[in-house]
Scaffold this active site. Structure first.
Site, mmCIF file in Angstrom:
data_model
loop_
_atom_site.group_PDB
_atom_site.id
_atom_site.type_symbol
_atom_site.label_atom_id
_atom_site.label_comp_id
_atom_site.label_asym_id
_atom_site.label_seq_id
_atom_site.Cartn_x
_atom_site.Cartn_y
_atom_site.Cartn_z
ATOM 1 N N HIS A 1 0.832 -1.213 0.000
ATOM 2 C CA HIS A 1 0.000 0.000 0.000
ATOM 3 C C HIS A 1 0.870 1.268 0.000
ATOM 4 C CE1 HIS A 1 -0.553 1.294 4.520
ATOM 5 N NE2 HIS A 1 0.691 0.983 4.267
HETATM 6 C C1 SAM Z 1 4.686 0.904 6.513
HETATM 7 S S1 SAM Z 1 6.105 0.195 7.218
HETATM 8 C C2 SAM Z 1 5.573 -1.470 7.514
HETATM 9 C C3 SAM Z 1 6.452 -2.196 8.496
HETATM 10 C C4 SAM Z 1 6.000 -3.613 8.835
HETATM 11 N N1 SAM Z 1 5.803 -4.419 7.649
HETATM 12 C C5 SAM Z 1 4.730 -3.589 9.666
HETATM 13 O O1 SAM Z 1 3.668 -3.905 9.149
HETATM 14 O O2 SAM Z 1 4.828 -3.248 10.856
HETATM 15 C C6 SAM Z 1 7.104 0.053 5.815
HETATM 16 C C7 SAM Z 1 8.440 -0.606 6.111
HETATM 17 O O3 SAM Z 1 9.128 -0.794 4.886
HETATM 18 C C8 SAM Z 1 10.487 -0.511 5.107
HETATM 19 N N2 SAM Z 1 11.086 -0.180 3.810
HETATM 20 C C9 SAM Z 1 10.880 0.927 3.061
HETATM 21 N N3 SAM Z 1 11.575 0.867 1.918
HETATM 22 C C10 SAM Z 1 12.223 -0.303 1.941
HETATM 23 C C11 SAM Z 1 13.083 -0.962 1.026
HETATM 24 N N4 SAM Z 1 13.413 -0.386 -0.140
HETATM 25 N N5 SAM Z 1 13.553 -2.161 1.354
HETATM 26 C C12 SAM Z 1 13.213 -2.748 2.534
HETATM 27 N N6 SAM Z 1 12.409 -2.184 3.458
HETATM 28 C C13 SAM Z 1 11.919 -0.991 3.157
HETATM 29 C C14 SAM Z 1 10.467 0.627 6.078
HETATM 30 O O4 SAM Z 1 11.709 0.761 6.748
HETATM 31 C C15 SAM Z 1 9.316 0.208 6.997
HETATM 32 O O5 SAM Z 1 9.774 -0.597 8.049
#
Ligand code: SAM
Length: 381
Positions: A289
Site C-alpha cells: 500500500h
Molecule cells: C509501513 S512500514 C511497515 C512495516 C511492517 N511491515 C509492519 O507492518 O509493521 C514500511 C516498512 O518498509 C520498510 N522499507 C521501506 N523501503 C524499503 C526498502 N526499499 N527495502 C526494505 N524495506 C523498506 C520501512 O523501513 C518500513 O519498516
C-alpha cells in the site's frame, strides 16, 4: 433525553466490538445529520487545532501526568508540574476536555479518560508526532500541488506532495532513513498502529500448508518487516512449525529493532533481488500500500524470482469495499497518496495488480470487518 442516552450506553456496554463500531458509525451519522451550518464549519475548519494542541499536551507530558495520578488534578497543579503558565494550562485543559480528550470533573479540575490513557502510551504519542511534524507540511501544500498537476491522480513515489513538502526528490522511505527524529516517530507509531485490532494469524492456514516442511529451510520471511512484531506474531501462532524466521528491512529501521529469540535480522532492500530462496512464506504487511502498481510489481517480481513451487506470498493489507468504505480506510488511502503516491486497494485492484505481476491469488480472507483488513494469499501462476 438522559434516558435515551443511558439506554444507548447500556446497549453499548453489552455489545461486542463489531456492534459497538456499527453503533459508533450510526451515532456519527446522526451527529452530522443534526449539525447546523455553524457546527459544520467548526467541525471542519478548526480541525487542525485539535492535533496541534494534542502535540502541545504530549510535549508537556499532560497525558502521562493525568494517567499516572489516581485522583483529579487542578490546572494550577498541572501548571506547577509542567512549569507552564497556569492561565495557558487552564485554556489547554479546558480545550482538551471540550474535545473529550481529558475529563473535566469540576471547575478547573481534570482527570484522565480512556482517551487520555490511550494518548499517554508511547506508540500513540509517536503517532501524534508523526502526523503533526510529518503530515502537516504535506497537507499544507496538497491543494496547490493538485491544482498545478491539473487534478491528475497521484501515482508516482517520486513526485507526490511529500517531495514538495520536504523539498526533496527522494522517495519517502529512503529520505526518512536520514531523518532520525521523524523515523523515531514513524517506527513506534507503525508498531503500535495495529494494537488492539483483529489479528491476521486467525485466518492463516499454517498447519495445513506447512505439513512436512523441512525445518532446515526458511519458513517465514517478513519483507520490510519493521522492528519484528510480525515475526513474533508468526512464531506465537505457529510455534510447532520448524524453520528459519527472517526479518528484512533497511539498516536504519533494523537498528531500532530489539533482538528476538529465533529471529534472524537481515538488511535487504526489497527493490533488489530477494536473497532468501525457496521460503515457505514471504510476508508483506503494509508494504504494497506504500507503492503505486508499477513499483509493487517490481517488489513482487524480486520475491517471485526467489520462490519455489511451494512458496506462498502472504499480503496483509486493507481490501477496501467497492462501496461504503469506512472513513478510516479512505483517510488512509489519501494519506498514502500524499506521502507515497500510492493507495489502498479494492479487491478488483488487488486482482489486477497481482495478475500484472504474474501471480495468482488463491484466497482472500477478510479478518477486520470494519476497515477491511485482509490476508491475501498468492502463488506463482
Ligand atoms: C509501513 S512500514 C511497515 C512495516 C511492517 N511491515 C509492519 O507492518 O509493521 C514500511 C516498512 O518498509 C520498510 N522499507 C521501506 N523501503 C524499503 C526498502 N526499499 N527495502 C526494505 N524495506 C523498506 C520501512 O523501513 C518500513 O519498516
Amino acid at each position: 433525553m438522559d434516558e435515551l442516552v443511558n439506554s444507548i450506553q447500556r446497549f453499548a456496554d453489552k455489545a461486542d466490538d463489531v456492534t459497538r463500531r456499527q453503533l459508533s458509525s450510526s451515532l456519527r451519522d446522526l451527529s452530522v445529520a443534526f449539525e447546523s451550518p455553524n457546527d459544520t464549519m467548526h467541525r471542519i475548519v478548526y480541525q487542525p487545532i485539535e492535533l496541534a494542541i494534542t502535540q502541545v499536551a504530549v510535549d508537556l507530558g499532560i497525558f502521562r501526568l493525568l494517567s499516572r495520578i489516581e485522583k483529579p488534578i487542578s490546572a494550577q497543579e498541572v501548571a506547577g508540574k509542567t512549569g507552564a503558565d497556569p492561565v495557558l494550562i487552564n485554556r489547554i485543559l479546558r480545550f482538551l476536555a471540550s474535545f473529550r480528550i481529558i475529563a473535566e470533573c469540576g471547575e478547573g479540575v481534570f482527570e484522565a479518560s480512556h482517551v487520555t490513557k490511550t494518548l499517554a502510551e508511547p506508540g500513540a504519542q509517536a503517532g501524534v508526532g508523526h502526523h503533526f511534524y510529518f503530515f502537516n507540511p504535506i497537507l499544507q501544500i496538497l491543494p496547490k500541488w493538485l491544482k498545478e498537476h491539473h487534478y491528475q491522480n497521484v501515482s508516482s513515489s517520486f513526485d507526490c506532495p511529500f517531495q514538495r513538502g520536504f523539498n526533496t526528490d527522494q522517495p519517502l522511505f529512503l529520505w526518512m532513513q536520514h531523518q532520525p527524529e521523524l523515523l523515531g516517530y514513524f517506527v513506534p507509531f507503525m508498531n503500535d498502529y495495529h494494537k488492539g485490532k483483529p489479528v491476521w494469524t486467525t485466518v492463516a492456514r499454517f498447519d495445513e500448508q506447512c505439513q512436512g516442511w523441512n525445518g532446515e529451510r526458511p519458513l517465514f520471511v517478513d519483507v520490510g518487516g519493521g522492528i519484528g512484531s510480525q515475526c513474533l506474531e508468526f512464531q506465537q501462532a505457529a510455534p510447532k512449525i520448524a524453520g528459519r524466521v527472517i526479518l528484512q528491512d533497511l539498516q536504519q529501521t533494523l537498528d531500532q529493532s530489539p533482538t528476538h529469540n529465533g529471529i534472524e535480522k537481515m538488511t535487504h532492500d526489497f527493490f533488489t533481488p530477494q536473497p532468501i530462496e525457496g521460503a515457505k512464506y514471504y510476508y508483506l504487511r503494509n508494504i504494497l500500500h506504500d507503492y503505486p502498481d508499477n513499483r509493487c510489481v517490481q517488489i513482487l517480481n524480486h520475491i517471485m524470482s526467489a520462490m519455489s513451487s511451494e512458496s506462498i506470498i502472504l499480503i496483509n493489507e486493507l481490501v477496501v469495499p467497492q462501496m461504503g468504505a469506512h472513513w478510516q480506510a479512505t483517510q488512509m488511502d489519501l494519506a498514502m497518496m500524499c506521502a507515497l503516491g500510492s493507495m489502498e486497494r479494492t479487491e478488483r485492484q488487488w486482482r489486477t495488480l497481482l495478475a500484472q505481476a504474474g501471480m495468482k491469488i488463491t484466497r482472500i480472507s477478510t479478518y477486520g470487518l470494519f476497515m477491511g483488513d485482509s490476508l491475501i494469499e498468492a502463488v506463482l501462476e
